[in-house]
Write a protein that holds these residues in place. Structure first.
Motif, PDB file in Angstrom:
ATOM      1  N   LEU A   1       0.955  -0.938  -0.078  1.00  0.00           N
ATOM      2  CA  LEU A   1      -0.231  -0.323   0.023  1.00  0.00           C
ATOM      3  C   LEU A   1       0.666   1.437   0.181  1.00  0.00           C
ATOM      4  N   LEU A   2       1.622   0.775   0.317  1.00  0.00           N
ATOM      5  CA  LEU A   2       2.990   2.309   0.704  1.00  0.00           C
ATOM      6  C   LEU A   2       3.403   3.096  -0.634  1.00  0.00           C
ATOM      7  N   LEU A   3       3.421   1.349  -1.284  1.00  0.00           N
ATOM      8  CA  LEU A   3       4.761   1.570  -2.073  1.00  0.00           C
ATOM      9  C   LEU A   3       3.638   1.948  -3.531  1.00  0.00           C
ATOM     10  N   ALA A   4       2.136   2.264  -3.709  1.00  0.00           N
ATOM     11  CA  ALA A   4       1.443   2.722  -4.692  1.00  0.00           C
ATOM     12  C   ALA A   4       1.967   4.098  -4.701  1.00  0.00           C
ATOM     13  N   PHE A   5       2.170   4.299  -3.411  1.00  0.00           N
ATOM     14  CA  PHE A   5       2.208   6.236  -3.332  1.00  0.00           C
ATOM     15  C   PHE A   5       3.362   6.873  -3.029  1.00  0.00           C
ATOM     16  N   VAL A   6       4.381   5.780  -3.936  1.00  0.00           N
ATOM     17  CA  VAL A   6       6.112   6.556  -3.895  1.00  0.00           C
ATOM     18  C   VAL A   6       6.608   7.515  -4.994  1.00  0.00           C
ATOM     19  N   LYS A   7       7.050   8.309  -4.165  1.00  0.00           N
ATOM     20  CA  LYS A   7       7.476   9.695  -5.376  1.00  0.00           C
ATOM     21  C   LYS A   7       8.889   9.482  -5.414  1.00  0.00           C
ATOM     22  N   GLU A   8       9.759   9.782  -4.115  1.00  0.00           N
ATOM     23  CA  GLU A   8      10.965   9.363  -4.042  1.00  0.00           C
ATOM     24  C   GLU A   8      11.877   7.935  -3.754  1.00  0.00           C
ATOM     25  N   THR A   9      13.233   7.797  -4.062  1.00  0.00           N
ATOM     26  CA  THR A   9      13.736   6.537  -4.159  1.00  0.00           C
ATOM     27  C   THR A   9      13.562   6.516  -2.508  1.00  0.00           C
ATOM     28  N   TYR A  10      14.296   7.328  -1.063  1.00  0.00           N
ATOM     29  CA  TYR A  10      13.816   6.657   0.103  1.00  0.00           C
ATOM     30  C   TYR A  10      12.242   6.120   0.486  1.00  0.00           C
ATOM     31  N   MET A  11      11.972   6.597  -0.158  1.00  0.00           N
ATOM     32  CA  MET A  11       9.970   6.704   0.107  1.00  0.00           C
ATOM     33  C   MET A  11       9.916   4.656  -0.346  1.00  0.00           C
ATOM     34  N   PHE A  12      10.310   4.686  -2.280  1.00  0.00           N
ATOM     35  CA  PHE A  12      10.300   3.038  -1.906  1.00  0.00           C
ATOM     36  C   PHE A  12      10.744   2.568  -0.933  1.00  0.00           C
ATOM     37  N   TYR A  13      12.448   2.485  -0.038  1.00  0.00           N
ATOM     38  CA  TYR A  13      13.197   1.832   1.009  1.00  0.00           C
ATOM     39  C   TYR A  13      12.122   1.430   1.809  1.00  0.00           C
ATOM     40  N   ILE A  14      11.248   2.412   2.538  1.00  0.00           N
ATOM     41  CA  ILE A  14      10.200   2.766   3.759  1.00  0.00           C
ATOM     42  C   ILE A  14       9.758   1.899   3.323  1.00  0.00           C
ATOM     43  N   ALA A  15       9.000   1.768   2.072  1.00  0.00           N
ATOM     44  CA  ALA A  15       7.682   0.795   1.655  1.00  0.00           C
ATOM     45  C   ALA A  15       8.272  -0.804   2.326  1.00  0.00           C
ATOM     46  N   ARG A  16       9.354  -1.237   1.894  1.00  0.00           N
ATOM     47  CA  ARG A  16      10.330  -2.443   1.496  1.00  0.00           C
ATOM     48  C   ARG A  16      10.919  -2.593   2.769  1.00  0.00           C
ATOM     49  N   ALA A  17      11.058  -1.305   3.696  1.00  0.00           N
ATOM     50  CA  ALA A  17      10.795  -2.255   4.875  1.00  0.00           C
ATOM     51  C   ALA A  17       9.664  -2.614   6.242  1.00  0.00           C
ATOM     52  N   VAL A  18       8.476  -1.392   5.574  1.00  0.00           N
ATOM     53  CA  VAL A  18       7.217  -2.510   6.175  1.00  0.00           C
ATOM     54  C   VAL A  18       7.308  -3.385   5.703  1.00  0.00           C
ATOM     55  N   MET A  19       7.703  -4.008   4.391  1.00  0.00           N
ATOM     56  CA  MET A  19       7.669  -6.123   4.627  1.00  0.00           C
ATOM     57  C   MET A  19       8.696  -6.898   4.796  1.00  0.00           C
ATOM     58  N   LEU A  20       9.175  -6.046   5.721  1.00  0.00           N
ATOM     59  CA  LEU A  20      10.330  -7.019   6.632  1.00  0.00           C
ATOM     60  C   LEU A  20       9.386  -8.660   7.436  1.00  0.00           C
ATOM     61  N   PHE A  21       8.187  -8.950   7.309  1.00  0.00           N
ATOM     62  CA  PHE A  21       7.990 -10.278   7.315  1.00  0.00           C
ATOM     63  C   PHE A  21       7.874 -10.851   6.876  1.00  0.00           C
ATOM     64  N   ALA A  22       8.052 -10.110   4.930  1.00  0.00           N
ATOM     65  CA  ALA A  22       6.498 -11.127   3.843  1.00  0.00           C
ATOM     66  C   ALA A  22       6.744 -12.681   3.396  1.00  0.00           C
ATOM     67  N   LEU A  23       8.299 -13.185   3.998  1.00  0.00           N
ATOM     68  CA  LEU A  23       8.454 -14.151   3.461  1.00  0.00           C
ATOM     69  C   LEU A  23       7.682 -15.165   4.375  1.00  0.00           C
ATOM     70  N   ILE A  24       7.385 -15.066   5.740  1.00  0.00           N
ATOM     71  CA  ILE A  24       6.791 -15.838   6.907  1.00  0.00           C
ATOM     72  C   ILE A  24       5.709 -16.517   5.683  1.00  0.00           C
ATOM     73  N   PRO A  25       5.025 -16.225   4.948  1.00  0.00           N
ATOM     74  CA  PRO A  25       3.662 -16.711   5.199  1.00  0.00           C
ATOM     75  C   PRO A  25       3.586 -18.067   4.261  1.00  0.00           C
ATOM     76  N   ILE A  26       4.403 -18.499   2.895  1.00  0.00           N
ATOM     77  CA  ILE A  26       4.849 -19.335   2.263  1.00  0.00           C
ATOM     78  C   ILE A  26       5.479 -20.543   3.549  1.00  0.00           C
ATOM     79  N   THR A  27       6.023 -19.939   2.934  1.00  0.00           N
ATOM     80  CA  THR A  27       7.881 -20.780   4.057  1.00  0.00           C
ATOM     81  C   THR A  27       6.592 -21.515   5.538  1.00  0.00           C
ATOM     82  N   THR A  28       5.830 -21.113   5.933  1.00  0.00           N
ATOM     83  CA  THR A  28       5.198 -21.059   6.831  1.00  0.00           C
ATOM     84  C   THR A  28       4.174 -22.559   6.614  1.00  0.00           C
TER      85      THR A  28
END
Length: 476
Positions: free
Chosen positions: A364-391
């Motif tokens: 959702l944050l990624l949808a409103f990214v305008k600057e490079t730093y905002m992209f990395y903030i959105a990526r940081a929020v996804m920090l647990f994104a791998l847990i679902p499929i593996t679990t």
């Protein structure tokens, strides 16, 4: 007698630590090759559809924005066909390889898929070296798919990882393999932009990058063929009650899944009521649905992200593209740490939902990214994104017999691959239609689907044996 029980497990544990049974060297080298290849493919395709390519531009000069849009359309159309080939060709061979692996030798699906993987990397190297048309990469992708593709390879890796670990430690073992994969991918992506620039000014731009990718793929193939040994299956305790295993194996914490503690639970804990617990088939189906919906959201986001960063407002160069891809691999590290911590306090289903919320919020944050730093903030929020499929994979492995790992994992992987193919086509088309109106449309859609995927997992959590959470807390 008591002293013997303390020392024996250590001896057993050390005897199982046979380096040749470790799948990690194969995973690390394969992922290094893959991350270099992914970045190389995007940059080679972008260069092929560059400003000098008259096939996508009119002879009359056009404004930079229009030119950029045409390039984006060309790259997007290339990826639609490429992803279709990558996703559909494994359907011809992956299940057969899974069946052969279960029946004859566990290494079959890994070795055959790595051969196809190596040939496709060679294809990109030849394209760069001989300046072949970009369409030949469809043929390279087909070779990869006919070898079983990622579906056969990863299901083989998961089967070997599951075989060599006890149920109590399986989830941590599988996420550890993911961690190794993530670290390798991070290193490969960080280096990719720099390696691609190595031969600037030469006709063979990207030669160093593609040659490195082929080298890592070659190492993985020959290691799996000549060095890797199949671990012996960790035997399940004979006293274990199947009904308890079926239920607590899915929703219990990893700590209480230790077989000894499981035995104690079955004696002193509340007996499981068949009427209140769902059957394993229903649970597996709900897990499948959750996995597919979540994968749909993830694949759509990742596919569009590659195009999104090349275009305004970000307009990244080769090195920034490499760094951006590397940021995606950091979730392997954070997800691993998340599983280590959360598994002490939460059920499997709770952890899966935490991961889905993490990804959905980041998208959702990624949808409103305008600057490079905002992209990395959105990526940081996804920090647990791998847990679902593996679990979800780990939970499934506890509900099936180890003789069926190859088939079940490959069915799940093929389902995800098929979902990926459909998703990739739909998302690329949505991106083409919305990139001038609201470029974040695809990310907003992914966020919605990710939150929606929580529903089937929530049903699994709700329908499980009452009292399990209570037992866990009192034990602490």
């Amino acid at each position: 007698m008591g002293h013997h029980e303390v020392t024996c497990p250590w001896r057993d544990h050390l005897s199982r630590l046979q380096v040749r049974t470790w799948i990690e060297p194969v995973v690390a080298s394969t992922q290094m090759a893959a991350s270099l290849y992914d970045a190389g493919l995007l940059l080679v395709v972008k260069a092929s559809f560059g400003a000098g390519n008259s096939s996508i531009h009119n002879t009359t000069p056009s404004p930079r924005g229009a030119q950029e849009d045409q390039q984006q359309m060309a790259i997007s159309n290339f990826y639609i066909i490429y992803n279709l080939v990558v996703g559909l060709t494994p359907l011809l061979s992956a299940y057969g390889l899974g069946w052969l692996s279960d029946r004859y030798h566990r290494k079959i699906s890994i070795a055959v898929s790595l051969l196809g993987f190596l040939l496709s990397r060679l294809g990109l190297l030849l394209k760069v070296l001989l300046d072949w048309p970009v369409e030949m990469l469809y043929g390279a992708a087909a070779l990869n798919g006919l070898g079983g593709g990622f579906s056969a390879y990863w299901s083989g890796v998961m089967a070997l990882g599951s075989l060599g670990s006890s149920e109590g430690r399986r989830s941590v073992r599988l996420i550890l393999i993911d961690l190794i994969m993530g670290l390798a991918g991070f290193c490969g992506s960080m280096a990719s932009g720099h390696l691609f620039k190595k031969m600037i000014g030469h006709s063979a731009q990207g030669l160093v990058l593609t040659a490195c990718s082929v080298s890592f793929a070659s190492f993985a193939f020959f290691y799996s063929l000549l060095v890797l040994k199949v671990p012996e299956a960790v035997a399940k305790p004979s006293k274990e009650l199947p009904s308890v295993d079926t239920v607590s194996g899915t929703v219990g914490t990893y700590r209480i899944l230790d077989p000894d503690q499981l035995d104690k639970q079955s004696i002193v804990g509340h007996p499981s009521s068949p009427g209140k617990a769902k059957s394993p088939k229903t649970i597996i189906t709900l897990l499948f649905v959750g996995a597919i919906m979540y994968d749909l959201a993830v694949v759509g986001t990742v596919d569009v992200m590659a195009l999104f960063v090349l275009r305004e407002p970000l307009s990244w160069n080769q090195v920034q593209v490499g760094y951006g891809m590397a940021s995606g691999y950091t979730i392997f590290i954070t997800s691993f740490l998340g599983v280590l911590v959360f598994s002490r306090y939460f059920r499997d289903t709770t952890m899966i939902m935490i991961g889905m919320v993490s990804f959905g919020s980041g998208a959702l944050l990624l949808a409103f990214v305008k600057e490079t730093y905002m992209f990395y903030i959105a990526r940081a929020v996804m920090l647990f994104a791998l847990i679902p499929i593996t679990t979800i994979r780990s939970a499934m492995s506890k509900l099936i017999k180890d003789s069926s790992y190859g088939k079940v994992f490959v069915i799940l992987q093929l389902s995800l691959a098929l979902t990926g193919v459909v998703t990739s086509t739909i998302y690329n088309k949505i991106y083409q239609l919305t990139m001038d109106k609201f470029i974040g449309t695809c990310f907003a859609l992914s966020s919605f689907i990710s939150f929606l995927a929580i529903v089937p997992i929530g049903i699994v959590a709700y329908k499980q044996v009452p009292g399990l959470q209570h037992e866990d807390r009192t034990e602490k």
